[in-house]
Design a protein around this motif. Structure first.
Motif, PDB file in Angstrom:
ATOM      1  N   UNK A  34       0.825  -1.218   0.000  1.00 13.88           N
ATOM      2  CA  UNK A  34       0.000   0.000   0.000  1.00 13.88           C
ATOM      3  C   UNK A  34       0.861   1.270   0.000  1.00 13.88           C
ATOM      4  N   UNK A  35       1.938   1.268   0.776  1.00  6.93           N
ATOM      5  CA  UNK A  35       2.767   2.467   0.922  1.00  6.93           C
ATOM      6  C   UNK A  35       3.762   2.679  -0.217  1.00  6.93           C
ATOM      7  N   UNK A  36       4.061   1.609  -0.946  1.00  6.45           N
ATOM      8  CA  UNK A  36       5.024   1.710  -2.049  1.00  6.45           C
ATOM      9  C   UNK A  36       4.394   1.151  -3.326  1.00  6.45           C
ATOM     10  N   UNK A  37       3.459   1.904  -3.907  1.00  2.41           N
ATOM     11  CA  UNK A  37       2.667   1.391  -5.041  1.00  2.41           C
ATOM     12  C   UNK A  37       3.486   1.104  -6.298  1.00  2.41           C
ATOM     13  N   UNK A  38       4.671   1.703  -6.425  1.00  2.10           N
ATOM     14  CA  UNK A  38       5.480   1.476  -7.631  1.00  2.10           C
ATOM     15  C   UNK A  38       6.372   0.243  -7.536  1.00  2.10           C
TER      16      UNK A  38
END
Length: 531
Positions: free
Chosen positions: A511-515
Motif C-alpha cells: 500500500x505504501x510503495x505502489x510502484x
C-alpha cells in the motif's frame, strides 16, 4: 533402427502416489520384469540389507521413504522404458511437480484400504492441468480394503477423473484369488509369492463352466460384476486415454509381484511415445532434426566419493550426441559434454547418443539452473517448469568452525537443487534457509553432515513470506530498502528480497510503495507455473 522408430518405441512415465501406497515397490517390480534388476529390494528393510533400487540416498534407506526423484531406464519387449520414481511425501512435492514436466504419461498408485489421499489429489491436479495421460494401479489387493465399485466412484469424484477398469479383482484380502484382465480377456490367479510371475489363462468366454474349476463359487460373482462393469463403463478407447479423458484402472499387489506384468504389458501398448513440448516461442515436435532439451532436476553428490553434481535433462527433439557442442540458451554459451550418462537410480553408464523421451545426466560445475534449455542453436525457452514460494524459514548456523568451507560449499550446491532457497540478511549477515516442508530441514542437515562433513544447527525465525522486488522506480526502491533495512536480504543470485514477518506487514508495504511489485517467486520474469 531409424530415428522415428527410436522415438516410437520410447515410453517415459512417472509413478506418483501418497506416501506408503506402494509406489517405490511397484517401481522395483517393474524393473524386475524389465530385467533391469534380479532381486527386488524392500523399501522398509530393517532386517535385510537389500534396499529399493530407486531409493539410492542414504537417508532414504534409513527412513524408508523417497526424498528425491530417481530415474531408471530399461528395455522391455522392444521398447525403451524410462521410469521416474517420485517422492510421495508432501514435503518433497516440488521435486515431484518438476518431474511431471518430463513425463509423457503417469501411473498413479492407490492403496485399496486408504483410497484417494491428500497428496494424490494435489498431484492429479497437476496432471489435469497438463492433460497428462494417467493409468491407475490399485495396490495391496491381498489386504482388506474398499469395495472395487466404491473405490472407482471415489477416484472419479476425488480426482475428477473418468475411469475405465481394464482388470477386475476376484475378492480381496485373505480371500483374494486374482484378477480377470478385461483388456486381454484372460484370468490371472494369485499366489502370494514375492518372486514368482503369475500365469495367465486365456478365458474369452466367461460363461464357460471351467471358470468354476479355477475360482469356485466366486465365478458367478465375477460374471455378475463384469456384467455391471460393461454396463457402467464404456468400451475402452485408447485415444480417449491419450487425450487424458479417461484413466484405465488395474488391480494387483506390487509386493507380491501380482498384476504388475499385465500392467506393464498393456502400458507399453497404449502409453504415448514422446509428446510435443511447448516453449515460449513455439511448439517443439519430437521428430524435429535439431536437438533440444531442458533441465528439470539438479542433484548434488550422486556419487559422494566424487562430489559430482548432475543436471537431469529431458530430451525433447532431435538426437543428443556425446562430445557435440550445444547452446546453453540462458547464458548464451556453447557447452560440450564428454560423459553424458543414462541412469539406473545411482548407477550410471556413459551414452554416445540419446533420443526424444530419454533422460540423461550431464555433469555440472555450476552452469545449470532448473528450467535451462539446451539446443543446437535456436533460442527457445520451455514453459511450465514449476517454481515454489518458501513457506518455512530457519537460520542456519555453523556447528563446527573448522568446517566453514565445507558448510558453505554444501549449502551452495544443495540450494541449486531447487528444493530450498538461501537468503542472506543485510541487517545482520545471517543466512536463512526457506523451504516448503519441515522435513527438508532434516534432509539438508543430514546431507551436509554425511556428504560434506559439515555440521549445522537451526535457529527459529518468524517470517511470513519472502518477496522478490521488481520496479522501474529506483528512488522508491531506495527509499523502501532504507525503511525496511532490517527485513532486507539477498538471495543466492544477489537479488533483493523482502522478508516480511507478517501478512499485515506485506500488505502495508504494497500500500505504501505502489510502484514496487512484490513477487513470491524468484523467477517472476519467466513464463512458468507457480505452485
Amino acid at each position: 533402427m531409424g530415428f522415428k522408430e527410436e522415438i516410437k518405441r520410447r515410453r517415459t512415465f512417472g509413478i506418483i502416489s501418497h506416501p506408503d501406497a506402494g509406489k517405490t515397490t511397484l517401481t522395483e517390480k517393474l524393473l524386475l520384469f524389465g530385467g533391469a534388476i534380479h532381486v527386488a529390494g524392500a523399501v522398509k528393510s530393517n532386517k535385510i540389507k537389500k534396499t529399493a533400487t530407486s531409493d539410492f540416498m542414504e537417508i532414504e534407506r534409513q527412513r524408508g521413504i523417497s526424498v528425491a526423484t530417481s530415474v531408471m531406464g530399461f528395455e522391455y519387449k522392444g521398447h525403451k522404458v524410462n521410469i521416474l520414481d517420485t517422492p510421495g511425501h508432501q514435503d518433497f512435492a516440488e521435486d515431484t511437480y518438476r518431474t511431471l514436466t518430463a513425463c509423457d504419461s503417469v501411473i498413479i498408485v492407490i492403496d485399496v484400504a486408504k483410497g484417494v489421499e491428500e497428496q494424490t489429489r494435489k498431484l492429479m491436479k497437476v496432471c489435469r492441468m497438463r492433460k497428462t495421460p494417467v493409468i491407475v494401479f490399485i495396490n495391496k489387493m491381498d489386504r482388506l480394503g474398499k469395495d472395487a465399485f466404491d473405490l472407482l466412484d471415489e477416484i472419479e469424484q476425488e480426482l475428477e477423473l473418468s475411469v475405465n477398469p481394464l482388470s477386475w479383482p476376484i475378492n480381496m484380502g485373505p480371500d483374494f484369488k486374482g484378477v480377470y484382465n478385461i483388456y486381454n480377456r484372460n484370468l490371472s490367479l494369485f499366489t502370494p509369492a514375492t518372486q514368482t510371475v503369475e500365469e495367465s489363462i486365456d478365458f474369452d468366454d466367461l460363461s464357460n463352466p471351467k471358470l468354476e474349476e479355477y475360482i469356485g463359487e466366486d465365478a458367478e460373482v465375477l460374471r455378475e460384476e463384469l456384467d455391471l462393469v460393461s454396463g457402467v463403463y464404456p468400451e475402452f478407447d485408447v485415444q480417449d486415454y491419450l487425450d487424458a479423458k479417461i484413466a484405465p484402472v488395474f488391480f494387483g499387489s506390487a509386493l507380491n509381484n501380482f498384476g504388475v506384468r499385465e500392467l506393464l504389458d498393456v502400458f507399453i501398448k497404449i502409453a504415448p511415445s514422446p509428446l510435443p513440448c511447448q516453449t515460449v516461442e513455439r511448439q517443439i515436435q519430437p521428430e524435429e532434426d535439431k536437438f533440444s532439451g531442458f533441465v528439470f532436476k539438479i542433484h548434488a553428490n550422486m556419487d559422494p566419493n566424487h562430489r559430482d553434481r548432475i543436471a537431469f535433462v529431458k530430451i525433447v527433439s532431435g538426437t543428443f550426441k556425446r562430445n557435440t557442442p550445444y547452446l546453453h540458451v540462458r547464458n548464451g554459451k556453447k557447452l560440450k559434454f564428454s560423459s553424458p550418462t543414462a541412469f539406473m537410480a545411482e548407477k550410471k553408464s556413459i551414452v554416445e547418443e540419446a533420443f526424444p523421451g530419454d533422460i540423461i545426466g550431464l555433469h555440472d560445475t555450476g552452469n545449470f539452473k532448473i528450467g535451462d534449455t539446451l539446443t543446437e542453436g535456436e533460442k527457445i525457452n520451455f514453459k511450465g517448469i514449476p517454481s515454489f514460494s518458501p513457506e518455512l524459514f530457519k537460520y542456519i548456523e555453523n556447528a563446527d568452525p573448522m568446517k566453514s568451507k565445507q558448510l558453505a560449499k554444501g549449502i551452495d550446491q544443495l540450494m541449486d537443487e531447487g528444493v530450498a532457497q538461501l537468503f542472506t540478511s543485510q541487517f545482520n549477515g545471517r543466512k536463512v534457509i526457506g523451504t516448503v516442508g519441515a522435513l527438508q530441514f532434516e534432509v539438508i542437515e543430514y546431507r551436509l553432515l554425511h556428504e560434506y562433513s559439515a555440521s549445522c544447527r537451526w535457529e527459529p525465525i518468524h517470517l511470513h513470506k519472502a518477496c522478490w522486488i521488481k520496479t522501474e522506480d529506483e528512488e522508491q526502491l531506495k527509499e523502501f530498502k532504507k525503511a525496511k533495512y532490517q527485513y532486507m536480504a539477498k538471495d543466492k543470485h544477489g537479488r533483493d528480497v523482502f522478508l516480511a514477518d507478517s501478512g499485515y506487514m506485506l500488505q502495508m508495504a504494497q500500500s505504501n510503495y505502489p510502484n514496487l511489485e512484490f513477487h513470491l517467486h524468484q523467477n517472476f520474469k519467466s513464463d512458468r507455473i507457480w505452485l
